[in-house]
Design a protein around this motif. Sequence first.
Motif, PDB file in Angstrom:
ATOM      1  N   ILE A   1       0.651  -1.189   0.016  1.00  0.00           N
ATOM      2  CA  ILE A   1      -0.101   0.133  -0.097  1.00  0.00           C
ATOM      3  C   ILE A   1       0.853   1.346   0.044  1.00  0.00           C
ATOM      4  O   ILE A   1       0.438   2.204  -0.671  1.00  0.00           O
ATOM      5  N   VAL A   2       1.676   1.290   0.893  1.00  0.00           N
ATOM      6  CA  VAL A   2       2.864   2.428   0.936  1.00  0.00           C
ATOM      7  C   VAL A   2       3.264   2.783  -0.267  1.00  0.00           C
ATOM      8  O   VAL A   2       3.371   3.943  -0.718  1.00  0.00           O
ATOM      9  N   ASP A   3       4.101   1.969  -0.886  1.00  0.00           N
ATOM     10  CA  ASP A   3       4.870   1.848  -2.105  1.00  0.00           C
ATOM     11  C   ASP A   3       3.987   2.549  -3.095  1.00  0.00           C
ATOM     12  O   ASP A   3       4.287   3.267  -4.064  1.00  0.00           O
ATOM     13  N   ASN A   4       2.801   1.922  -3.396  1.00  0.00           N
ATOM     14  CA  ASN A   4       1.637   2.424  -4.482  1.00  0.00           C
ATOM     15  C   ASN A   4       1.232   3.723  -4.250  1.00  0.00           C
ATOM     16  O   ASN A   4       0.907   4.386  -5.126  1.00  0.00           O
ATOM     17  N   VAL A   5       0.892   4.113  -3.039  1.00  0.00           N
ATOM     18  CA  VAL A   5       0.530   5.525  -2.655  1.00  0.00           C
ATOM     19  C   VAL A   5       1.660   6.368  -3.137  1.00  0.00           C
ATOM     20  O   VAL A   5       1.385   7.425  -3.720  1.00  0.00           O
ATOM     21  N   TYR A   6       2.887   6.162  -2.869  1.00  0.00           N
ATOM     22  CA  TYR A   6       4.077   7.017  -3.394  1.00  0.00           C
ATOM     23  C   TYR A   6       4.053   7.036  -4.961  1.00  0.00           C
ATOM     24  O   TYR A   6       4.454   8.191  -5.685  1.00  0.00           O
ATOM     25  N   ASP A   7       3.983   5.961  -5.659  1.00  0.00           N
ATOM     26  CA  ASP A   7       4.209   5.655  -7.149  1.00  0.00           C
ATOM     27  C   ASP A   7       2.972   6.497  -7.671  1.00  0.00           C
ATOM     28  O   ASP A   7       3.235   7.232  -8.901  1.00  0.00           O
ATOM     29  N   LEU A   8       1.797   6.467  -7.150  1.00  0.00           N
ATOM     30  CA  LEU A   8       0.487   7.131  -7.774  1.00  0.00           C
ATOM     31  C   LEU A   8       0.731   8.638  -7.699  1.00  0.00           C
ATOM     32  O   LEU A   8       0.167   9.484  -8.366  1.00  0.00           O
ATOM     33  N   ALA A   9       1.300   9.116  -6.477  1.00  0.00           N
ATOM     34  CA  ALA A   9       1.608  10.504  -6.193  1.00  0.00           C
ATOM     35  C   ALA A   9       2.659  11.249  -7.124  1.00  0.00           C
ATOM     36  O   ALA A   9       2.982  12.554  -7.099  1.00  0.00           O
ATOM     37  N   LYS A  10       3.407  10.491  -7.941  1.00  0.00           N
ATOM     38  CA  LYS A  10       4.730  10.929  -8.596  1.00  0.00           C
ATOM     39  C   LYS A  10       4.033  12.042  -9.718  1.00  0.00           C
ATOM     40  O   LYS A  10       2.876  11.723 -10.312  1.00  0.00           O
TER      41      LYS A  10
END
Length: 340
Positions: free
Chosen positions: A331-340
Amino acid sequence: MKIWIDITNAPHVRFFKDIIEYFKNEGEDLIVTGRKFGDIHKLMDMYNIDFESIGGHGVSLEDKLKTSTERLNNLVDFIVGEKIDVALSKHSIELPRVSFGLSIPSLYVLDNEHAQAANKLTLPLCDRLIAPQIIDVWKLLSYGMDPNDLIRYDGTSEIMHFKNFEFNENIFNDLNLDLKFPKTILMRPEPSLASYLDADCRHSVLSPVVETLKKYANILILPRFKEQAEIFEGIENVTILHPPVDTSSIIKKADLVIGAGGTMNREAAILQTPVISCYPGIPLSADKYYINKDLMFRINDTDEIINKALKLLVAPKKHIQINHDNLFKLIVDNVYDLAK
């Protein structure tokens, strides 16, 4: 980075509490919204989560539609000026729709493939979806989801509830419970107000089970709302628990869990407390995950539930090793990835 998390059901508070703490510790700007439904407000306060309460939950189909529409409008007004970088939810009806309309990238966590209305309204609008591997991907595709947006993991969402769990061995004493028998059973009634289950909130499939098992063990009932609590009031050897309470420690301390819902049953399986699922609807794939590992028993016949319960109360507990994927990191990794 500014993250919006929408929490619309009581179990989702435990699901997101460590995620919220993590992002706060990382210095991210968080906006948490919730709604008036069940024990959401009490649990938010219990875990010291700052949130904005917007809207509620309907009972009839008409009420659900009107309430959701009103909440949708109010969320738009609340979120539109916040410059959100990424939105995150678990089975929220409104967040994906608001995010899509305002061009906010959204991450959606799903574990109920039978919530037809909710899934049709949300899955086609999500930028990314996280779901257990055991769920049939074709079922999700039938709701209009883009297969390229799906991320699958081994396990169920309840593993998030125990990331920083500390067992309170003295939980029964702390709650001042009057326990007459050496064995204790925790019971959770069905989610009668959910759109995916046709049930009467003033009756429970657990009633005949309670009437028999109260002669052999202490019965703890954790109702979902006032009407369910009233079903079991005044019954000998039956204690009604009033949230917020440390349900995780209660589950681990209990000798048996009998649940007509889903979340608490799966929590019991993870904590290795014997659990019988008597959910009156079609079982979720998330339940089958633990049934297949012999960590949960699926029974709907009242006599069979009682007989199995009496056997489990005297049987020695056995530990079964289960290895989940790291859903927290996913979840954490995908939140950061989507926020790029």
